[in-house]
Design a protein around this motif. Structure first.
Motif, PDB file in Angstrom:
ATOM      1  N   MET A 153       0.879  -1.176   0.000  1.00  0.00           N
ATOM      2  CA  MET A 153       0.000   0.000   0.000  1.00  0.00           C
ATOM      3  C   MET A 153       0.914   1.222   0.000  1.00  0.00           C
ATOM      4  N   PRO A 154       1.346   1.711  -1.165  1.00  0.00           N
ATOM      5  CA  PRO A 154       2.318   2.799  -1.211  1.00  0.00           C
ATOM      6  C   PRO A 154       1.781   4.128  -0.687  1.00  0.00           C
ATOM      7  N   ASP A 155       0.471   4.290  -0.694  1.00  0.00           N
ATOM      8  CA  ASP A 155      -0.134   5.564  -0.300  1.00  0.00           C
ATOM      9  C   ASP A 155      -0.976   5.390   0.953  1.00  0.00           C
ATOM     10  N   PHE A 156      -0.501   5.949   2.079  1.00  0.00           N
ATOM     11  CA  PHE A 156      -1.235   5.945   3.345  1.00  0.00           C
ATOM     12  C   PHE A 156      -1.595   4.514   3.746  1.00  0.00           C
ATOM     13  N   SER A 157      -0.541   3.737   3.889  1.00  0.00           N
ATOM     14  CA  SER A 157      -0.689   2.315   4.185  1.00  0.00           C
ATOM     15  C   SER A 157      -1.555   2.084   5.414  1.00  0.00           C
ATOM     16  N   ASN A 158      -2.381   1.075   5.347  1.00  0.00           N
ATOM     17  CA  ASN A 158      -3.259   0.687   6.442  1.00  0.00           C
ATOM     18  C   ASN A 158      -2.563  -0.384   7.280  1.00  0.00           C
TER      19      ASN A 158
ATOM     20  N   SER B  18      -0.385   1.941   9.166  1.00  0.00           N
ATOM     21  CA  SER B  18       0.702   2.828   9.609  1.00  0.00           C
ATOM     22  C   SER B  18       0.563   4.249   9.089  1.00  0.00           C
ATOM     23  N   GLY B  19      -0.137   4.432   7.943  1.00  0.00           N
ATOM     24  CA  GLY B  19      -0.229   5.749   7.319  1.00  0.00           C
ATOM     25  C   GLY B  19       0.990   6.116   6.507  1.00  0.00           C
ATOM     26  N   ALA B  20       1.956   5.203   6.372  1.00  0.00           N
ATOM     27  CA  ALA B  20       3.177   5.493   5.622  1.00  0.00           C
ATOM     28  C   ALA B  20       2.868   5.720   4.151  1.00  0.00           C
ATOM     29  N   ARG B  21       3.621   6.652   3.547  1.00  0.00           N
ATOM     30  CA  ARG B  21       3.459   6.929   2.120  1.00  0.00           C
ATOM     31  C   ARG B  21       4.821   7.039   1.468  1.00  0.00           C
ATOM     32  N   LEU B  22       5.064   6.202   0.485  1.00  0.00           N
ATOM     33  CA  LEU B  22       6.326   6.245  -0.239  1.00  0.00           C
ATOM     34  C   LEU B  22       6.439   7.538  -1.035  1.00  0.00           C
ATOM     35  N   SER B  23       7.643   8.097  -1.070  1.00  0.00           N
ATOM     36  CA  SER B  23       7.893   9.251  -1.928  1.00  0.00           C
ATOM     37  C   SER B  23       7.896   8.806  -3.386  1.00  0.00           C
ATOM     38  N   ALA B  24       7.897   9.764  -4.294  1.00  0.00           N
ATOM     39  CA  ALA B  24       7.946   9.434  -5.721  1.00  0.00           C
ATOM     40  C   ALA B  24       9.213   8.653  -6.037  1.00  0.00           C
ATOM     41  N   ALA B  25      10.354   9.094  -5.469  1.00  0.00           N
ATOM     42  CA  ALA B  25      11.610   8.381  -5.709  1.00  0.00           C
ATOM     43  C   ALA B  25      11.597   7.017  -5.045  1.00  0.00           C
ATOM     44  N   GLY B  26      11.015   6.930  -3.832  1.00  0.00           N
ATOM     45  CA  GLY B  26      10.974   5.667  -3.122  1.00  0.00           C
ATOM     46  C   GLY B  26      10.168   4.616  -3.850  1.00  0.00           C
ATOM     47  N   ARG B  27       9.035   5.008  -4.413  1.00  0.00           N
ATOM     48  CA  ARG B  27       8.232   4.003  -5.116  1.00  0.00           C
ATOM     49  C   ARG B  27       8.899   3.575  -6.411  1.00  0.00           C
ATOM     50  N   ARG B  28       9.649   4.479  -7.042  1.00  0.00           N
ATOM     51  CA  ARG B  28      10.379   4.067  -8.238  1.00  0.00           C
ATOM     52  C   ARG B  28      11.444   3.037  -7.890  1.00  0.00           C
ATOM     53  N   ARG B  29      12.167   3.263  -6.791  1.00  0.00           N
ATOM     54  CA  ARG B  29      13.226   2.330  -6.403  1.00  0.00           C
ATOM     55  C   ARG B  29      12.640   0.984  -5.976  1.00  0.00           C
ATOM     56  N   LEU B  30      11.556   1.020  -5.212  1.00  0.00           N
ATOM     57  CA  LEU B  30      10.941  -0.234  -4.779  1.00  0.00           C
ATOM     58  C   LEU B  30      10.395  -1.007  -5.971  1.00  0.00           C
ATOM     59  N   ALA B  31       9.748  -0.303  -6.891  1.00  0.00           N
ATOM     60  CA  ALA B  31       9.208  -0.962  -8.079  1.00  0.00           C
ATOM     61  C   ALA B  31      10.319  -1.609  -8.891  1.00  0.00           C
ATOM     62  N   ALA B  32      11.441  -0.910  -9.046  1.00  0.00           N
ATOM     63  CA  ALA B  32      12.562  -1.467  -9.807  1.00  0.00           C
ATOM     64  C   ALA B  32      13.138  -2.691  -9.110  1.00  0.00           C
ATOM     65  N   THR B  33      13.268  -2.634  -7.781  1.00  0.00           N
ATOM     66  CA  THR B  33      13.815  -3.764  -7.026  1.00  0.00           C
ATOM     67  C   THR B  33      12.960  -5.013  -7.210  1.00  0.00           C
ATOM     68  N   LEU B  34      11.662  -4.867  -7.037  1.00  0.00           N
ATOM     69  CA  LEU B  34      10.790  -6.038  -7.143  1.00  0.00           C
ATOM     70  C   LEU B  34      10.731  -6.565  -8.573  1.00  0.00           C
ATOM     71  N   TRP B  35      10.681  -5.664  -9.533  1.00  0.00           N
ATOM     72  CA  TRP B  35      10.635  -6.098 -10.929  1.00  0.00           C
ATOM     73  C   TRP B  35      11.910  -6.839 -11.316  1.00  0.00           C
ATOM     74  N   GLN B  36      13.049  -6.328 -10.906  1.00  0.00           N
ATOM     75  CA  GLN B  36      14.321  -6.987 -11.223  1.00  0.00           C
ATOM     76  C   GLN B  36      14.441  -8.355 -10.572  1.00  0.00           C
ATOM     77  N   GLN B  37      13.794  -8.515  -9.404  1.00  0.00           N
ATOM     78  CA  GLN B  37      13.848  -9.803  -8.708  1.00  0.00           C
ATOM     79  C   GLN B  37      12.720 -10.741  -9.136  1.00  0.00           C
ATOM     80  N   GLY B  38      11.911 -10.316 -10.095  1.00  0.00           N
ATOM     81  CA  GLY B  38      10.845 -11.173 -10.599  1.00  0.00           C
ATOM     82  C   GLY B  38       9.660 -11.321  -9.667  1.00  0.00           C
TER      83      GLY B  38
END
Length: 483
Positions: free
Chosen positions: A247-252, A254-274
């Motif tokens: 839940m990248p936006d206001f996670s249920n 915790s309310g945590a929200r990934l920054s624009a850069a953070g979600r790009r890095r997380l998306a790349a990490t998961l995609w690269q790892q399949g």
């Protein structure tokens, strides 16, 4: 060592545990408690093989009896198991919360469910849908992947938000949870691992467990939301999860929200790892502060097949409007749509017609919902500051609830048990973890009308004060469904 089992070396685990002399109580109990904390934080993912007793004892500078006693305690609690040929292996402790349907009793003060009343645009949308219904009833009424006009409206909404989408990439479901359940049921095999935020939405853990999967928890913190990127990278390399639930936006909760850069890095990490990411966006557009405005969707810039984005109208419009959807690669959408068609031929057409009208004109609906939530957030924060000054109640920048830290020694399970006879419904913190974590936390939604919210907090403060008068005993989990 069996395939897929990770090994924690004695030096690595000793470094994570730290000096046992710094831990309260008997050394074996302190070691067991520290291992449980590392599991809860995702630093010892399920399936990790722990060092042999003798080797860990040498690394920690303690007796073998101390380590053996700690391992025995962990086995009794279900945190680890001894497997033939694999040694002592970390398990995901069972969640002991038992859930039942939310109450319909109007006298109950419900702080367990983050679900406000319907937006004022709901009834007019159904009136427009009824006017259009004669044009639909001439056919058979089945639309396994959704009515074309609703799929088109959802696709256009994604495109406007920066994620170009065609209608054939959308499947309509009976709510956001139904969309997540469909993906898990179709793509997860027994024994597969799923990376989950920790804390996380309890329904996701329940779905993974029901499908025979194993959750890999990764700590998430609203104070440093992008820290999850590094933790997820490490957990993914160690555990090779098949899926991730995010839940990248206001996670249920915790309310945590990934920054624009953070979600790009997380998306790349998961995609690269399949790893296929299931991204829940049900609260993505419920920002409440001016500096927490819209961010690009998590899936923006990724290949369509890297993500299944799920969404719905339960939080922005009304929980009773059971319309959700998923958006992914067209081929995967067709496969998921076919599976949904085998399970249920169609979501109700009248609901879909109303949802199409709402999605086409969603901005004023969201504006009204944000204003309502801002006002109620201020009521909750003011009441908590006045009545629960020893609690840590953060100011969430979006979403529908605050993830509160309780004073030392206080138990959310005890609070929930003591509040229920007074007509106050709470969801204990343990419901949001993969095991027994978060009993020192409580989620407080700000979705009740102000007067009822004030009464609910006053009741909670009275319960808290009563429990503070003596030792807090552990209580079995209260039956509650968390939304």
């Amino acid at each position: 060592m069996p395939p897929g089992t990770e090994q924690s070396t004695p030096a690595e685990l000793a470094g994570l545990v730290g000096p046992l002399t710094d831990l309260p109580g008997p050394r074996y109990a302190g070691l067991a408690r520290r291992v449980r904390e590392l599991v809860a934080l995702g630093q010892l993912p399920p399936g990790t093989r722990l060092p042999a007793e003798r080797d860990l004892a040498a690394a920690l500078g303690v007796s073998r009896v101390t380590v053996a006693s700690a391992y025995r305690l962990l086995r009794e609690e279900g945190a680890v198991s001894t497997r033939h040929g694999a040694g002592t292996v970390v398990e995901t402790p069972p969640v002991d919360a038992v859930w039942s349907a939310p109450t319909t009793d109007p006298e109950v003060l419900d702080l367990a469910h983050a679900a406000p009343e319907a937006a004022p645009q709901l009834v007019p949308a159904y009136e427009r849908a009824l006017a259009r219904l004669p044009g639909v009833v001439a056919g058979h009424g089945y639309a396994p992947s959704g009515l074309p006009e609703l799929r088109a409206a959802i696709a256009d909404r994604y495109t406007a938000r920066g994620l170009p989408t065609d209608p054939d990439q959308v499947v309509v479901t009976a709510g956001t949870g139904d969309a997540t359940a469909l993906v898990v049921e179709v793509l997860l095999q027994p024994g597969d691992r799923v990376l989950v935020e920790h804390p996380t939405y309890p329904g996701a853990v329940q779905l993974v467990t029901a499908a025979g999967g194993r959750c890999v928890p990764v700590a998430v913190d609203a104070r440093d939301p992008d820290a999850v990127v590094g933790a997820a990278h490490l957990a993914t390399r160690q555990s090779s999860p098949r899926l991730a639930f995010l839940m990248p936006d206001f996670s249920n909760p915790s309310g945590a929200r990934l920054s624009a850069a953070g979600r790009r890095r997380l998306a790349a990490t998961l995609w690269q790892q399949g790893v296929l990411a299931i991204v829940d966006e049900v609260t993505a557009e419920l920002w409440l502060d001016d500096d927490a405005g819209p961010l690009p969707p998590y899936a923006a810039g990724l290949p369509d097949a890297a993500t299944v984005t799920v969404g719905g109208l339960s939080k922005s419009v009304w929980g009773g409007l059971r319309i959700g959807w998923l958006r992914t690669d067209a081929a995967l959408a067709a496969s998921l749509g076919a599976a949904l068609g085998r399970r249920q031929l169609s979501v109700g057409p009248l609901d879909q017609l109303a949802a199409a009208a709402l999605v086409r004109d969603l901005d004023p609906v969201l504006a009204g919902r944000r204003q309502l939530l801002r006002e109620r957030r201020e009521v909750l924060l003011a009441e908590a500051a006045a009545r629960l000054p020893h609690w840590t109640v953060p100011r969430p920048s979006g979403g529908l609830s605050a993830w509160c830290t309780l004073p030392p020694g206080r138990s959310s399970a005890a609070l929930a048990a003591a509040a229920a006879p007074l007509g106050l419904l709470l969801a204990e913190g343990r419901a949001f973890g993969t095991g027994t974590a978060f009993d020192d936390h409580l989620r407080l939604p700000f979705t009740l009308p102000p007067a009822r919210l004030r009464t609910a907090v006053a009741t909670l403060a009275a319960v808290d004060s009563a429990l503070a008068g003596g030792p807090v005993a552990r209580h079995p989990a209260r039956p509650v469904t968390v939304v």
